[in-house]
Scaffold this motif. Structure first.
Motif, mmCIF file in Angstrom:
data_model
loop_
_atom_site.group_PDB
_atom_site.id
_atom_site.type_symbol
_atom_site.label_atom_id
_atom_site.label_comp_id
_atom_site.label_asym_id
_atom_site.label_seq_id
_atom_site.Cartn_x
_atom_site.Cartn_y
_atom_site.Cartn_z
ATOM 1 N N PRO A 159 0.801 -1.238 0.000
ATOM 2 C CA PRO A 159 0.000 0.000 0.000
ATOM 3 C C PRO A 159 0.830 1.282 0.000
ATOM 4 O O PRO A 159 0.282 2.364 0.164
ATOM 5 N N PHE A 160 2.145 1.144 -0.180
ATOM 6 C CA PHE A 160 3.012 2.323 -0.109
ATOM 7 C C PHE A 160 2.881 3.217 -1.336
ATOM 8 O O PHE A 160 3.325 4.361 -1.312
ATOM 9 N N GLU A 164 1.818 7.324 2.375
ATOM 10 C CA GLU A 164 2.987 7.156 3.222
ATOM 11 C C GLU A 164 2.547 6.595 4.573
ATOM 12 O O GLU A 164 1.468 6.895 5.056
ATOM 13 N N ASN A 165 3.385 5.763 5.174
ATOM 14 C CA ASN A 165 3.135 5.215 6.513
ATOM 15 C C ASN A 165 1.765 4.519 6.621
ATOM 16 O O ASN A 165 0.976 4.817 7.518
ATOM 17 N N TRP A 169 -1.446 4.701 9.580
ATOM 18 C CA TRP A 169 -2.774 5.233 9.267
ATOM 19 C C TRP A 169 -3.804 4.126 9.142
ATOM 20 O O TRP A 169 -4.991 4.351 9.420
ATOM 21 N N GLY A 170 -3.368 2.915 8.776
ATOM 22 C CA GLY A 170 -4.290 1.792 8.791
ATOM 23 C C GLY A 170 -4.722 1.453 10.203
ATOM 24 O O GLY A 170 -5.894 1.181 10.471
ATOM 25 N N GLY A 206 10.847 9.366 10.412
ATOM 26 C CA GLY A 206 11.117 9.565 8.993
ATOM 27 C C GLY A 206 12.518 10.094 8.706
ATOM 28 O O GLY A 206 13.304 9.434 8.000
ATOM 29 N N PRO A 207 12.869 11.260 9.251
ATOM 30 C CA PRO A 207 14.217 11.801 8.987
ATOM 31 C C PRO A 207 15.336 10.903 9.505
ATOM 32 O O PRO A 207 16.389 10.786 8.871
ATOM 33 N N PHE A 208 15.118 10.255 10.653
ATOM 34 C CA PHE A 208 16.158 9.399 11.228
ATOM 35 C C PHE A 208 16.414 8.191 10.329
ATOM 36 O O PHE A 208 17.565 7.824 10.070
ATOM 37 N N THR A 209 15.336 7.569 9.846
ATOM 38 C CA THR A 209 15.488 6.416 8.961
ATOM 39 C C THR A 209 16.140 6.820 7.638
ATOM 40 O O THR A 209 16.993 6.090 7.104
#
Length: 223
Positions: A159-160, A164-165, A169-170, A206-209
């Motif tokens: 589902p990407f 996003e994510n 959200w699911g 997000g930024p860390f990954t």
């Protein structure tokens, strides 16, 4: 900030007679939510604690490799943390269910249409969660990047390719669906807390990954 003041587009709001606004619906909703009830407070704590916990532990692992040394393998360490996260999420879901059962239903939400809307959200949310897990695998889902278990390439399929994510959200859609199916205003409020906690988690994760994968890319270039 702009240095010049524009026209006051909201000046007309000052002329409104707020005493004529019908607040009955809002007051009715407030009567169905007791934010001081212990069960509600426990659910809020569980919701906020979970992403805080896994982000703190995962960053500590990435910095020190403490869990990897403890378990002797990054895979074993990741599976152990992932299992603990699953158990925490089960408790979070339980605490939300208990909080909903402990507070009254809202008659306005207690209809067949709302029930089926909730069921549709639950089905859609479950689809996103399950398909995300299948696309990422266990280590991809449960912070394997922080253990040095990196994916070869970014997942771009369903589902990407929809959002996003989708896991987050699911999961949020699942909780909203349950709240609607149970005609629970406190469930809707707790879902909002879930969404907010995930939004904050995403802003850190997000930024860390991305930085983890950027560093991997830099190392590969220098080989």
């Amino acid at each position: 900030m702009s240095g010049s003041a524009g026209p006051d587009c909201c000046a007309g709001l000052g002329s409104l007679d707020y005493s004529q606004v019908d607040m009955s619906a809002l007051s009715e909703l407030v009567k169905h939510i007791d934010v001081m009830q212990p069960r509600f407070c426990v659910a809020v704590i569980a919701i906020i604690f979970n992403p805080f916990f896994w982000n703190v532990v995962a960053r500590w692992e990435h910095r020190t490799r403490g869990l990897t040394r403890l378990f002797g393998s990054p895979y074993v360490a990741c599976y152990c943390l992932g299992t603990l996260i699953l158990l925490l999420n089960v408790y979070r879901s339980h605490s939300i269910t208990v909080a909903m059962k402990g507070q009254p239903r809202l008659e306005l939400m207690d209809s067949v249409q709302v029930y089926y809307a909730g069921a549709a959200l639950l089905a859609m949310g479950s689809l996103f969660v399950i398909s995300s897990f299948l696309a990422l695998g266990f280590t991809g889902t449960f912070l394997g990047d922080y253990f040095g278990i990196l994916m070869e390439q970014k997942v771009t399929g369903f589902p990407f390719n929809v959002m996003e994510n989708p896991m987050y959200w699911g999961s949020t859609a699942n909780y909203l669906g349950l709240a609607l199916m149970n005609a629970s205003p406190v469930g809707v409020l707790l879902t909002a807390v879930v969404a907010l906690s995930y939004r904050v988690a995403i802003s850190y994760e997000g930024p860390f990954t991305e930085e983890i994968y950027r560093q991997r890319s830099q190392r590969c270039k220098h080989k």
